[in-house]
Design an enzyme around this catalytic site. Structure first.
Site, PDB file in Angstrom:
ATOM      1  N   SER A   1      27.780   5.942  13.562  1.00  0.00           N
ATOM      2  CA  SER A   1      27.176   4.711  13.043  1.00  0.00           C
ATOM      3  C   SER A   1      28.273   3.690  12.787  1.00  0.00           C
ATOM      4  O   SER A   1      29.428   4.049  12.500  1.00  0.00           O
ATOM      5  CB  SER A   1      26.418   4.995  11.742  1.00  0.00           C
ATOM      6  OG  SER A   1      26.092   3.789  11.065  1.00  0.00           O
TER       7      SER A   1
ATOM      8  N   TYR B   1      26.415   8.282   3.068  1.00  0.00           N
ATOM      9  CA  TYR B   1      26.016   8.212   4.473  1.00  0.00           C
ATOM     10  C   TYR B   1      27.198   7.766   5.330  1.00  0.00           C
ATOM     11  O   TYR B   1      27.511   8.389   6.358  1.00  0.00           O
ATOM     12  CB  TYR B   1      24.854   7.244   4.648  1.00  0.00           C
ATOM     13  CG  TYR B   1      24.490   6.989   6.091  1.00  0.00           C
ATOM     14  CD1 TYR B   1      23.823   7.951   6.834  1.00  0.00           C
ATOM     15  CD2 TYR B   1      24.830   5.790   6.718  1.00  0.00           C
ATOM     16  CE1 TYR B   1      23.499   7.731   8.168  1.00  0.00           C
ATOM     17  CE2 TYR B   1      24.506   5.556   8.043  1.00  0.00           C
ATOM     18  CZ  TYR B   1      23.847   6.532   8.775  1.00  0.00           C
ATOM     19  OH  TYR B   1      23.528   6.309  10.089  1.00  0.00           O
TER      20      TYR B   1
END
Length: 253
Positions: A148, A161
């Site tokens: 990501s 995250y």
């Protein structure tokens, strides 16, 4: 666009029940690869597989949970029994559960680490021997990790995250030093805003609204956009490794 170099390859895609995983499985199959679809939801997997088969592709559904050792081991056995060894692995399964760190959501932290990091490692462990054997035999071999943009861009309330994705990005870089000299390509893909089910996992109403607003203001890529990047990357000549790809909507800074 068609990718002729994918014909005859055998792929595993995790998180294949929806989003990027489902779109990637469909595109790889449409370009001639046999695809094993791994995810937890049997009904959704079968829907994806049926769509692939209706288009003339080959798909195998394998219900598996990447956070469970026995489940991954059983999945490997099933893939090998039906398709034999694989030469293309897309590590796509992941969860995104943002919250302020001060809330101490150990349940969310554990789930993200188990899925995004340890789960990816389980899949890598499961299929590394296949990839090395394919490369040694002179065939193209690919490991693709879906990380990501959060791996190296700070977003408030997404600390854990982002940390899991940073770990996956670094893992990809490290594995490239081990596997690259043995002709296995390792690609790390870092998407920005992408339409997927990840938004639906968020249980913080304020953060969910913020993310919805960002999607509305900036726009988002589709799962198919990312699938196209993955298919392009894995269809290059075997001596060419697109090692890291950052993919953002044009309006995302």
């Amino acid at each position: 666009m068609t990718y002729e170099n994918l014909v005859g390859r055998t792929a595993v895609v995790t998180g294949a029940a929806s989003g990027i995983g489902a779109a990637t499985a469909g595109l790889l199959a449409a370009n001639g690869a046999r695809v094993a679809l791994l995810a937890r939801r049997a009904e959704r997997l079968e829907e994806v597989a049926e769509k692939i088969r209706a288009g003339g592709g080959q798909a195998l559904t394998v219900v598996a949970d990447v956070t469970d050792d026995a489940s991954v081991d059983a999945a490997v056995a099933r893939v090998h029994a039906e398709f034999g060894p694989v030469d293309l692995v897309v590590n796509n399964a992941g969860v995104m559960l943002p919250n302020p760190l001060e809330l101490g959501r150990l349940d969310e932290w554990q789930r993200m680490v188990d899925t995004n990091v340890t789960g990816a490692l389980r899949v890598i462990r499961a299929f590394t021997a296949d990839l090395l054997a394919a490369a040694e035999a002179g065939r193209t071999a690919d490991l693709v990790d879906i990380s990501s943009i959060g791996a190296h861009t700070v977003f408030p309330n997404y600390a854990v995250y982002g940390a899991t994705k940073a770990a996956l990005t670094f893992l990809s870089e490290s594995l490239r030093s081990e596997l690259g000299p043995r002709d296995v390509r390792v690609t790390n893909i870092e998407p920005g805003l992408t339409e997927s089910e990840l938004r639906g996992h968020i249980d913080n109403g304020e953060l969910s609204e913020q993310l919805d607003g960002l999607f509305g203001a900036v726009g988002a890529m589709s799962a198919e956009d990312l699938a196209d990047v993955i298919a392009y990357t894995t269809s290059r000549p075997r001596h060419v490794n697109l090692r890291q790809v950052i993919v953002l909507p044009t309006r995302q800074a």
